[in-house]
Design an enzyme around this catalytic site. Structure first.
Site, mmCIF file in Angstrom:
data_model
loop_
_atom_site.group_PDB
_atom_site.id
_atom_site.type_symbol
_atom_site.label_atom_id
_atom_site.label_comp_id
_atom_site.label_asym_id
_atom_site.label_seq_id
_atom_site.Cartn_x
_atom_site.Cartn_y
_atom_site.Cartn_z
ATOM 1 N N ASP A 49 3.563 -4.713 7.185
ATOM 2 C CA ASP A 49 2.280 -4.518 7.896
ATOM 3 C C ASP A 49 1.148 -4.270 6.900
ATOM 4 O OD1 ASP A 49 2.915 -1.942 7.144
ATOM 5 O OD2 ASP A 49 2.557 -1.042 9.118
ATOM 6 N N SER A 50 1.476 -4.196 5.609
ATOM 7 C CA SER A 50 0.435 -4.155 4.573
ATOM 8 C C SER A 50 -0.435 -5.410 4.651
ATOM 9 C CB SER A 50 1.068 -4.052 3.181
ATOM 10 O OG SER A 50 2.051 -5.050 3.012
ATOM 11 N N ASP A 88 8.179 -6.067 9.743
ATOM 12 C CA ASP A 88 7.787 -4.658 9.763
ATOM 13 C C ASP A 88 7.159 -4.339 11.128
ATOM 14 O OD1 ASP A 88 7.437 -2.236 8.550
ATOM 15 O OD2 ASP A 88 5.778 -2.869 7.256
ATOM 16 N N LYS A 118 11.905 -3.495 10.324
ATOM 17 C CA LYS A 118 11.772 -2.234 9.568
ATOM 18 C C LYS A 118 10.948 -1.259 10.393
ATOM 19 C CE LYS A 118 9.010 -1.727 5.781
ATOM 20 N NZ LYS A 118 8.082 -0.679 6.236
ATOM 21 N N GLU A 120 9.165 2.725 10.158
ATOM 22 C CA GLU A 120 8.844 3.891 9.331
ATOM 23 C C GLU A 120 9.367 5.157 10.021
ATOM 24 O OE1 GLU A 120 4.739 4.203 8.226
ATOM 25 O OE2 GLU A 120 4.692 2.200 7.343
ATOM 26 N N GLU A 187 9.343 4.988 -0.446
ATOM 27 C CA GLU A 187 8.001 4.679 -0.972
ATOM 28 C C GLU A 187 7.305 5.934 -1.480
ATOM 29 O OE1 GLU A 187 5.364 2.395 1.569
ATOM 30 O OE2 GLU A 187 3.707 2.608 0.133
HETATM 31 O O1 KIV Z 1 4.071 -3.029 4.610
HETATM 32 C C1 KIV Z 1 4.603 -3.096 3.496
HETATM 33 O O2 KIV Z 1 4.255 -3.921 2.637
HETATM 34 C C2 KIV Z 1 5.687 -2.156 3.215
HETATM 35 C C3 KIV Z 1 6.182 -2.107 1.817
HETATM 36 C C4 KIV Z 1 5.210 -1.391 0.976
HETATM 37 C C5 KIV Z 1 7.524 -1.510 1.722
HETATM 38 O O3 KIV Z 1 6.096 -1.446 4.068
#
Ligand code: KIV
Length: 274
Positions: A49-50, A88, A118, A120, A187
């Site tokens: 989600d970055s 994510d 994924k 969090e 992280e």
């Molecule tokens: O969203 C992302 O890019 C991440 C990574 C930093 C692990 O969660």
């Protein structure tokens, strides 16, 4: 006989088998072209989600939607055929209840064909992770500095700097592993703590700003390629694509601007001369 070609992608059990054997190479990826370039070289691609910040210029990841994640994951799936692809889950798509998480995660997998999601969160998300894994959805955990809680942390701050913080983070790691996650991202975590957790749990730890002693590493691709003018301090640059793109665009613009039209003066050349 099935008419469907069997997937040649790296599987979840294959990633788990890296533990204590060989490092897991991971990168984030958001588009089809880069997925094609990465595919042979990485074990796992995370559609993180970055992308809200990296691709869409958002200030943080909180504005990312499930629809955005699905769209980018579809592109990454089209561009790749070997690496394991993880989507994510964005803020607001899984925290409410295990049932909501299952509905959204199963939609994400159905609409993209990716192999895992994924989430969090450690102990507080363990029930949800267990619910998903029991129902056939492979889950990757993410603990330490979890960017979706940036408002609670008050910024992107390294976790576990003092030993007093360690027990809670270690409990998070154990909870994620016990909930059935196949790997966990650590992280922004103090190095000795990340190394300790790596020795404590049976699933691969994937570090980012954590410790080289993790079982694997992930970086945001644009950060390591030099496309981000302000990458996190811990990121080693393996390329200078920002400078390369600028130089190429500058050369292109100069070439097009130098063109003349019959019977007319070139305005750019005139400007320069004046
Ligand atoms: O969203 C992302 O890019 C991440 C990574 C930093 C692990 O969660």
């Amino acid at each position: 006989m099935s008419a469907v070609v069997e997937s040649k992608r790296i599987s979840v059990p294959e990633i788990m088998a890296h533990k204590n054997a060989k490092p897991v190479v991971c990168l984030t990826c958001y588009h089809a072209h880069t997925a094609r370039l990465l595919d042979e070289h990485v074990d796992l691609m995370l559609v993180g989600d970055s992308l809200g910040m990296v691709i869409h210029g958002m200030e943080n990841t909180l504005g990312v939607t499930l629809e955005m994640m699905i769209l980018h994951t579809q592109a990454v799936m089209r561009g790749s055929k070997r690496a394991l692809v993880v989507l994510d889950m964005p803020f607001g798509s899984y925290e409410e209840s295990p049932q909501v998480a299952f509905r959204n995660a199963s939609r994400a997998i159905r609409e993209t064909g990716c192999q895992a999601v994924k989430l969090e969160g450690g102990a507080r998300m363990a029930e949800t992770m267990h619910y998903l894994t029991q129902r056939g959805i492979p889950v990757m955990g993410h603990i330490g500095l979890t960017p979706q809680r940036i408002q609670i942390f008050g910024g992107f701050k390294t976790q576990g700097r003092t030993e007093a913080e360690w027990p809670a983070i270690e409990a998070d790691a154990l909870a994620v592993a016990e909930a059935g996650a196949f790997a966990v991202v650590l992280e922004g975590m103090a190095e000795p703590l990340a190394a300790k957790i790596t020795g404590q749990i049976a699933i691969p730890t994937i570090g980012i700003g954590a410790s080289p002693k993790c079982d694997g590493q992930i970086l945001v691709m644009e950060d390591m390629l030099g496309l981000n003018p302000h990458p996190p301090k811990f990121v080693r640059q393996y390329g200078s694509m920002g400078a390369d793109i600028e130089a190429a665009v500058k050369a292109y613009a100069a070439e097009v601007r130098a063109r003349t039209f019959p019977g007319k003066e070139n305005v750019y050349t005139m400007k320069k001369a004046g």
